[in-house]
Write a protein that holds these residues in place. Structure first.
Motif, PDB file in Angstrom:
ATOM      1  N   UNK A 193       0.822  -1.200   0.000  1.00  0.00           N
ATOM      2  CA  UNK A 193       0.000   0.000   0.000  1.00  0.00           C
ATOM      3  C   UNK A 193       0.860   1.256   0.000  1.00  0.00           C
ATOM      4  N   UNK A 194       0.346   2.325  -0.606  1.00  0.00           N
ATOM      5  CA  UNK A 194       1.073   3.581  -0.568  1.00  0.00           C
ATOM      6  C   UNK A 194       0.954   4.209   0.819  1.00  0.00           C
ATOM      7  N   UNK A 195       1.729   5.267   1.056  1.00  0.00           N
ATOM      8  CA  UNK A 195       1.904   5.759   2.426  1.00  0.00           C
ATOM      9  C   UNK A 195       0.620   6.281   3.045  1.00  0.00           C
ATOM     10  N   UNK A 196      -0.228   6.957   2.284  1.00  0.00           N
ATOM     11  CA  UNK A 196      -1.441   7.495   2.876  1.00  0.00           C
ATOM     12  C   UNK A 196      -2.429   6.385   3.231  1.00  0.00           C
ATOM     13  N   UNK A 197      -2.578   5.393   2.346  1.00  0.00           N
ATOM     14  CA  UNK A 197      -3.472   4.269   2.638  1.00  0.00           C
ATOM     15  C   UNK A 197      -2.895   3.439   3.780  1.00  0.00           C
ATOM     16  N   UNK A 198      -1.573   3.258   3.797  1.00  0.00           N
ATOM     17  CA  UNK A 198      -0.930   2.539   4.893  1.00  0.00           C
ATOM     18  C   UNK A 198      -1.231   3.211   6.224  1.00  0.00           C
ATOM     19  N   UNK A 199      -1.115   4.529   6.276  1.00  0.00           N
ATOM     20  CA  UNK A 199      -1.406   5.250   7.509  1.00  0.00           C
ATOM     21  C   UNK A 199      -2.856   5.056   7.922  1.00  0.00           C
ATOM     22  N   UNK A 200      -3.769   5.053   6.941  1.00  0.00           N
ATOM     23  CA  UNK A 200      -5.185   4.855   7.261  1.00  0.00           C
ATOM     24  C   UNK A 200      -5.441   3.469   7.836  1.00  0.00           C
ATOM     25  N   UNK A 201      -4.805   2.438   7.259  1.00  0.00           N
ATOM     26  CA  UNK A 201      -4.996   1.070   7.743  1.00  0.00           C
ATOM     27  C   UNK A 201      -4.424   0.919   9.153  1.00  0.00           C
ATOM     28  N   UNK A 202      -3.246   1.480   9.397  1.00  0.00           N
ATOM     29  CA  UNK A 202      -2.642   1.386  10.728  1.00  0.00           C
ATOM     30  C   UNK A 202      -3.468   2.155  11.758  1.00  0.00           C
ATOM     31  N   UNK A 203      -3.976   3.326  11.378  1.00  0.00           N
ATOM     32  CA  UNK A 203      -4.845   4.081  12.281  1.00  0.00           C
ATOM     33  C   UNK A 203      -6.108   3.287  12.595  1.00  0.00           C
ATOM     34  N   UNK A 204      -6.646   2.623  11.569  1.00  0.00           N
ATOM     35  CA  UNK A 204      -7.853   1.825  11.763  1.00  0.00           C
ATOM     36  C   UNK A 204      -7.602   0.691  12.752  1.00  0.00           C
ATOM     37  N   UNK A 205      -6.493  -0.024  12.584  1.00  0.00           N
ATOM     38  CA  UNK A 205      -6.174  -1.112  13.514  1.00  0.00           C
ATOM     39  C   UNK A 205      -6.012  -0.587  14.932  1.00  0.00           C
ATOM     40  N   UNK A 206      -5.381   0.565  15.084  1.00  0.00           N
ATOM     41  CA  UNK A 206      -5.204   1.168  16.409  1.00  0.00           C
ATOM     42  C   UNK A 206      -6.558   1.533  17.018  1.00  0.00           C
ATOM     43  N   UNK A 207      -7.432   2.160  16.212  1.00  0.00           N
ATOM     44  CA  UNK A 207      -8.747   2.561  16.718  1.00  0.00           C
ATOM     45  C   UNK A 207      -9.589   1.347  17.110  1.00  0.00           C
ATOM     46  N   UNK A 208      -9.548   0.293  16.293  1.00  0.00           N
ATOM     47  CA  UNK A 208     -10.314  -0.912  16.602  1.00  0.00           C
ATOM     48  C   UNK A 208      -9.832  -1.555  17.891  1.00  0.00           C
ATOM     49  N   UNK A 209      -8.532  -1.551  18.087  1.00  0.00           N
ATOM     50  CA  UNK A 209      -7.987  -2.120  19.322  1.00  0.00           C
ATOM     51  C   UNK A 209      -8.441  -1.306  20.531  1.00  0.00           C
ATOM     52  N   UNK A 210      -8.402   0.029  20.394  1.00  0.00           N
ATOM     53  CA  UNK A 210      -8.836   0.881  21.498  1.00  0.00           C
ATOM     54  C   UNK A 210     -10.331   0.731  21.768  1.00  0.00           C
ATOM     55  N   UNK A 211     -11.094   0.529  20.710  1.00  0.00           N
ATOM     56  CA  UNK A 211     -12.555   0.468  20.828  1.00  0.00           C
ATOM     57  C   UNK A 211     -13.044  -0.869  21.367  1.00  0.00           C
ATOM     58  N   UNK A 212     -12.428  -1.970  20.902  1.00  0.00           N
ATOM     59  CA  UNK A 212     -12.931  -3.308  21.233  1.00  0.00           C
ATOM     60  C   UNK A 212     -12.134  -4.005  22.319  1.00  0.00           C
TER      61      UNK A 212
END
Length: 581
Positions: A193-212
């Motif tokens: 993945x390119x850098x912006x999409x990579x950042x979005x995926x990593x942010x998503x994983x972080x948010x899901x971990x914090x949420x669930x």
């Protein structure tokens, strides 16, 4: 004391002869006595070079080696279940229910014939057999919405090929999330993945971990990825753990020499190039005299290639798509021009037009002062050797039925200037020149690692003594040390042979390391261009600024600050939480 979510003790995985990944024909102990634990809600990054055993560990957590012939020993417990001894029905309930896995290549993980939403719904019904189709469908749409797929109800009916790479990865995360697992295992989830999409995926994983509150195991060769996404890091080499500790300590003050070497090989986005502009990577040892430079050409600094107003359209009349529009650039003899942008920005299309693998729909392309944009194949044939391309995927660009020596010899044979003995001798010289043993001439591509195959591709491109080399994502799939070696090799070849290069990549740190000038592409256009240090240190265009802000950094505190800024900007549009029902 809270029980561990994952407990691994003395894990050993041995592949039988002929099944060792990357080492055909030999048996190998891929994991050797590994132990670690993961507490609920925590995140562990497993890093190392290709062949270090990290993906083998990830597969062992769900006992995916069962039935493959691999010998797995030790203890693996996930949420209290002894995975290696569990009966098959219990193991099936664990996979996708208690623990879910995200793989590197989402396209091969999704069925191309079924709608994405139907595939997610099917996973939900497997683990919730009492759920109705309507409930499973609603769950799939909610999962897609939660991972940031816009208009989720409509897009759920789309098939995988209708999604971009980043969207497919989000769909896999949605599939993993559907059953509210306690553990998510992500195996190289952002490599392609390119850098912006990579950042979005990593942010998503972080948010899901914090949420669930789920635990996360993130497997990657990119140390920048783990810096901003995990609590602890386990560094692997040759199947063993060489260092394990909090991410800030391991990355900030590594103790193991191997970890220090990994960090030293990582290109830095803030590293200002020296006068020669060469990458900060360990040099590749010289093993053979450099290849001859071919016929004399323009002096260093003179314009070698000039493109003006390039345009490329695809499709038929009435449904045409413009991939590149009004692109103008120059490449000077002896320099490297970096070409960066997100996936779909048109940079690969531009690269293929520059060497006339694609015909421009409009515009002018001049090479050494001659208009080559409209030349037919017969007129182009004498120039083909001077314009060469190194492709992203050496596996698909090398014929699996031909030895690597024959693949390198093919351009020499086509030139017709050497006899068979001369061709074989020259091909062996080229293999040696790129750091491969000439005695491997008769081996086949599948017998080599990714980095070695990329070296074969470079040797083949060098065979006709080119003046211009277009490198299309040549290191995107390689681990950091192999990447550094290939970059250093390209820099050495450029210096010795006087090559001009166009280096196409989505990794901005790599581009800074190798380029003299850089052009930034967005939606088929160049939005910013200039000396590489000027563009990186003082970007003018908001798109360039956004790309640079998304580049992973090795300082966990800086990574957390950047994630917080991105999260604040997206807070208003964030979809509602996904319940655990």
């Amino acid at each position: 004391m809270t029980a561990a979510l994952v407990e691994v003790r003395d894990l050993t995985v041995t592949f039988p002869a002929g099944d060792a990944p990357g080492i055909p024909g030999t048996g190998v102990r891929a994991v050797d006595g590994l132990s670690f634990t993961l507490a609920p809600g925590r995140a562990l990054g497993i890093v190392g070079e290709s062949g270090s055993g990290k993906s083998t560990v990830a597969a062992a957590l769900l006992d995916l080696h069962r039935g493959t012939g691999a010998r797995v020993e030790g203890t693996v417990r996930v949420d209290g279940l002894d995975v290696l001894t569990a009966p098959e029905p219990r193991l099936r309930r664990l996979r996708g229910g208690t623990a879910a896995m995200i793989f590197q290549d989402p396209l091969s993980s999704l069925d191309p014939y079924y709608a994405v939403g139907d595939q997610i719904a099917e996973v939900y019904r497997v683990h919730r057999p009492d759920a109705s189709r309507r409930t499973a469908r609603a769950r799939a749409v909610a999962a897609l919405d939660r991972v940031g797929i816009a208009d989720a109800a409509r897009r759920a009916r789309a098939r995988p090929h209708e999604f971009s790479g980043g969207m497919r990865q989000r769909a896999l995360i949605a599939m993993a999330l559907a059953c509210a697992p306690r553990l998510m295992i992500a195996d190289e989830p952002t490599t392609a993945l390119d850098v912006t999409v990579q950042a979005q995926i990593l942010d998503l994983l972080h948010d899901l971990r914090a949420e669930t509150g789920m635990g996360l195991i993130l497997v990657t060769h990119d140390l920048g990825v783990v810096a901003g996404g995990v609590d602890d890091v386990l560094v692997m080499r040759a199947g063993r753990a060489v260092e394990h500790g909090p991410v800030g300590e391991v990355l900030g003050a590594p103790r193991a020499p191997y970890t220090k070497d990994l960090l030293a090989a990582v290109p830095r986005i803030d590293a200002v190039r020296g006068g020669a502009g060469e990458p900060p990577a360990p040099p590749v040892p010289r093993t053979a005299p450099s290849a001859p430079s071919g016929p004399s050409g323009p002096a260093p600094g003179e314009v070698l290639l000039e493109a003006t107003g390039l345009r490329r359209e695809f499709g038929r009349r009435g449904s045409r798509t413009t991939a590149v529009q009004d692109v103008s650039l120059t490449v000077r003899a002896g320099e490297t021009l970096g070409l960066v942008g997100e996936s779909g920005s048109g940079k690969t299309t531009v690269g293929r037009m520059l060497v006339r693998l694609l015909d421009p729909t409009a515009g002018t392309l001049r090479y050494r002062g001659h208009d080559i944009g409209r030349l037919g194949e017969r007129e182009l044939r004498p120039l083909r050797g001077e314009l060469q391309m190194v492709f992203q995927d050496p596996v698909s660009s090398l014929n699996p039925r031909r030895t690597i020596g024959e693949s390198v010899a093919d351009p020499l044979r086509a030139a017709g200037e050497l006899d068979d003995a001369g061709i074989g001798r020259r091909a062996r010289e080229l293999l040696e020149r790129v750091g491969l043993d000439p005695a491997w001439y008769h081996r086949y591509p599948h017998e080599f690692s990714g980095g070695q195959r990329q070296r074969v591709g470079i040797a083949r491109a060098l065979a006709p003594s080119p003046r211009l080399l277009i490198c299309d994502e040549p290191v995107s799939a390689l681990d950091v040390t192999t990447q550094a070696q290939v970059i250093a090799l390209l820099g050495e070849l450029r210096r010795e042979l006087g090559l001009a290069m166009v280096f196409i990549a989505h990794d901005l740190a790599v581009v800074r390391a190798v380029s003299d000038r850089v052009a930034v592409m967005r939606a088929g256009r160049i939005v910013e261009e200039g000396p590489v240090d000027t563009v990186y240190d003082h970007p003018r265009h908001p798109y360039t600024q956004g790309l640079l802000a998304a580049v992973p950094v090795l300082d966990p505190r800086v990574a957390a600050d950047r994630r917080a800024l991105r999260g604040a900007a997206a807070q208003e549009t964030r979809p509602p939480s996904l319940s655990a029902t």
